[in-house]
Design an enzyme around this catalytic site. Structure first.
Site, PDB file in Angstrom:
ATOM      1  N   ARG A   7      25.344 -13.718  43.043  1.00 40.51           N
ATOM      2  CA  ARG A   7      23.908 -13.523  43.247  1.00 40.51           C
ATOM      3  C   ARG A   7      23.530 -13.257  44.720  1.00 40.51           C
ATOM      4  NH1 ARG A   7      18.626 -15.673  41.576  1.00 40.51           N
ATOM      5  NH2 ARG A   7      17.591 -16.762  43.271  1.00 40.51           N
TER       6      ARG A   7
ATOM      7  N   GLU B 138      10.515  -8.932  36.869  1.00 40.41           N
ATOM      8  CA  GLU B 138      11.780  -9.327  36.244  1.00 40.41           C
ATOM      9  C   GLU B 138      11.940  -8.439  35.022  1.00 40.41           C
ATOM     10  OE1 GLU B 138      13.968 -11.793  37.028  1.00 40.41           O
ATOM     11  OE2 GLU B 138      12.890 -13.126  38.384  1.00 40.41           O
TER      12      GLU B 138
ATOM     13  N   HIS C  70      13.762  -7.376  40.019  1.00 45.29           N
ATOM     14  CA  HIS C  70      14.808  -8.338  39.623  1.00 45.29           C
ATOM     15  C   HIS C  70      15.075  -8.222  38.118  1.00 45.29           C
ATOM     16  CE1 HIS C  70      14.606 -11.274  43.150  1.00 45.29           C
ATOM     17  NE2 HIS C  70      13.612 -10.448  43.412  1.00 45.29           N
TER      18      HIS C  70
END
Ligand code: ARG
Ligand code: ZN
Length: 422
Positions: A240, A384, A310
């Site tokens: 990540r 997201e 994201h």
């Protein structure tokens, strides 16, 4: 003697079955919903003590009762982890039994010839490919695209921003989009490529994108965290953070979305380098953060919209994430993401949650969106993208187009709204 023989047989049968199934020797992603505080504690322990990767939530700190946990369990820890769960009567489902096949699917077909095929944007691309694509895109569109070097990563990889600009109108405003701040969220860089390609292909034929580009320039940073992204392609698909080395620890990497100067390293981030949400040694300690922050500081008066991409969980978020307080234009931002989510629902029958970061997911200080907002960029968002956890970070290439079109619709909705206001 008889008993011994039977035992011998059973033990062997057990190993025979395991190898026959093969499942015990594969990586897996488990979905686990703890029911009691004891189970929560066990799970927190499992995700920190064993060689696993937490997919959801982002840090063991957020594991709580009656909330799904998605956990990547590599083959070599599989037995230990499952035994432990069983001993504490914690039930699990196998969310993905074949992550390695999915990873193979995501990395297949990575042709180095950009746009030679119409499916280029429906595949994932290695970092090397993306650099190549940046170059080609600029060369093929000299009147509309310029690559700007804004800095470099910890491992000295260049950070290029593509500036899309279709005319030279004076005092033009701008939108910023960054992708790939978190290495394993591969759909994110795929979206940045998709967006640039869509803009160049449909300017003049699609009314919305024409309207947007006529009125604002767009700065696109396809891979904010190139070192991490490269690492997910070569070494660890679940990585990540970035790849910077800290003093006094073996653990590598800073969470770049905890490294910005917005209530830096308060609750929701960690000063422990071994966690996934390590905030770094100080605000903007990381060279990737510095590059983005410096560019935004210089261009803050023209940039009206900040957007960070994201995955996964399907959410349209806006400030604040670093505090539960409401942003000054909270209701304006809320209406924008609400409209975007409604349009996605209508067109694609897919649901996105929306709201301020802290109230919709969790407190997460040091994020780029909050920092950009405090800098004065009042339309600041974090998206997201897909999915909700079916594939998580391993979203198959066949889903790229849907995921990107949904995000594109949200970007258009927001950009058009901002255009109307100014
Ligand atoms: N999943 C993202 C993260 O944990 C959420 C980002 C929301 N914005 C923020 N500033 N934290 O980094
Ligand atoms: Zn992320």
């Amino acid at each position: 003697m008889k008993a011994l023989l039977i035992l011998f047989f059973l033990v062997n049968l057990d190993t025979m079955l395991k190898t026959a199934h093969g499942t015990e020797t594969q990586d897996q992603i488990l979905s686990i919903t703890p029911k009691t505080q004891e189970q929560v504690d066990i799970l927190k322990n499992v995700s920190t003590q064993y060689e696993t990767a937490l997919w959801q939530p982002v840090s063991p700190h957020y594991i709580k009762e009656e909330t799904q946990v998605h956990l990547f369990v590599p083959a070599n820890s599989s037995e230990t982890v499952k035994d432990l769960l069983q001993r504490h009567a914690i039930t699990h489902e196998v969310l993905l039994a074949n992550p390695n096949e999915l990873i193979e699917m995501q990395t297949r077909n990575d042709s180095t010839d950009p746009r030679s095929s119409s499916t280029y944007y429906e595949r994932y691309h290695s970092l090397e490919d993306i650099y190549f694509w940046i170059n080609r895109t600029q060369q093929d569109n000299p009147d509309k695209v310029k690559a700007i070097l804004i800095g470099s990563s910890y491992e000295k990889r260049p950070l290029y921003v593509l500036k899309l600009s279709v005319n030279n109108r004076p005092n033009k405003k701008a939108m910023w989009i960054d992708c790939g701040i978190h290495a394993r969220e591969w759909i994110s860089p795929a979206f940045c490529l998709w967006f640039v390609h869509y803009s160049l292909s449909f300017y003049k034929s699609n009314q919305d994108i024409t309207n947007i580009l006529d009125n604002m320039d767009v700065y696109v940073l396809p891979v904010l965290n190139p070192d991490g992204y490269h690492y997910t392609w070569t070494t660890n698909r679940m990585w990540r953070k970035n790849r910077s080395i800290s003093r006094n620890t073996k653990c590598i990497g800073v969470d770049l979305n905890r490294n910005f100067d917005a209530n830096w390293c308060t609750e929701g981030a960690s000063d422990e380098p071994c966690t996934e949400i390590y905030c770094g040694a100080f605000p903007e300690s990381e060279s990737e953060t510095q590059a983005v922050a410096n560019f935004l500081r210089i261009h803050k008066d023209i940039i009206q919209i900040y957007l960070s991409i994201h995955s996964y969980s399907q959410m349209l978020l806006f400030p604040y994430s670093c505090t539960l307080e409401e942003a000054e234009n909270h209701s304006e931002l809320f209406e924008m993401v609400q409209e975007a989510a409604q349009k996605i629902k209508r067109h694609y029958r897919n649901s996105y949650r929306y709201g301020s970061g802290a109230k919709t997911i969790y407190l997460a200080p040091g994020g780029s969106d909050d920092w950009a907002y405090n800098l004065g960029i009042k339309y600041s968002f974090t998206f997201e993208l897909q999915d909700r956890g079916r594939y998580g970070f391993l979203l198959p290439p066949s889903h790229i187009s849907r995921a990107c079109n949904e995000a594109l619709l949200a970007v258009k909705t927001i950009a058009l709204k901002v255009n109307e206001k100014t």
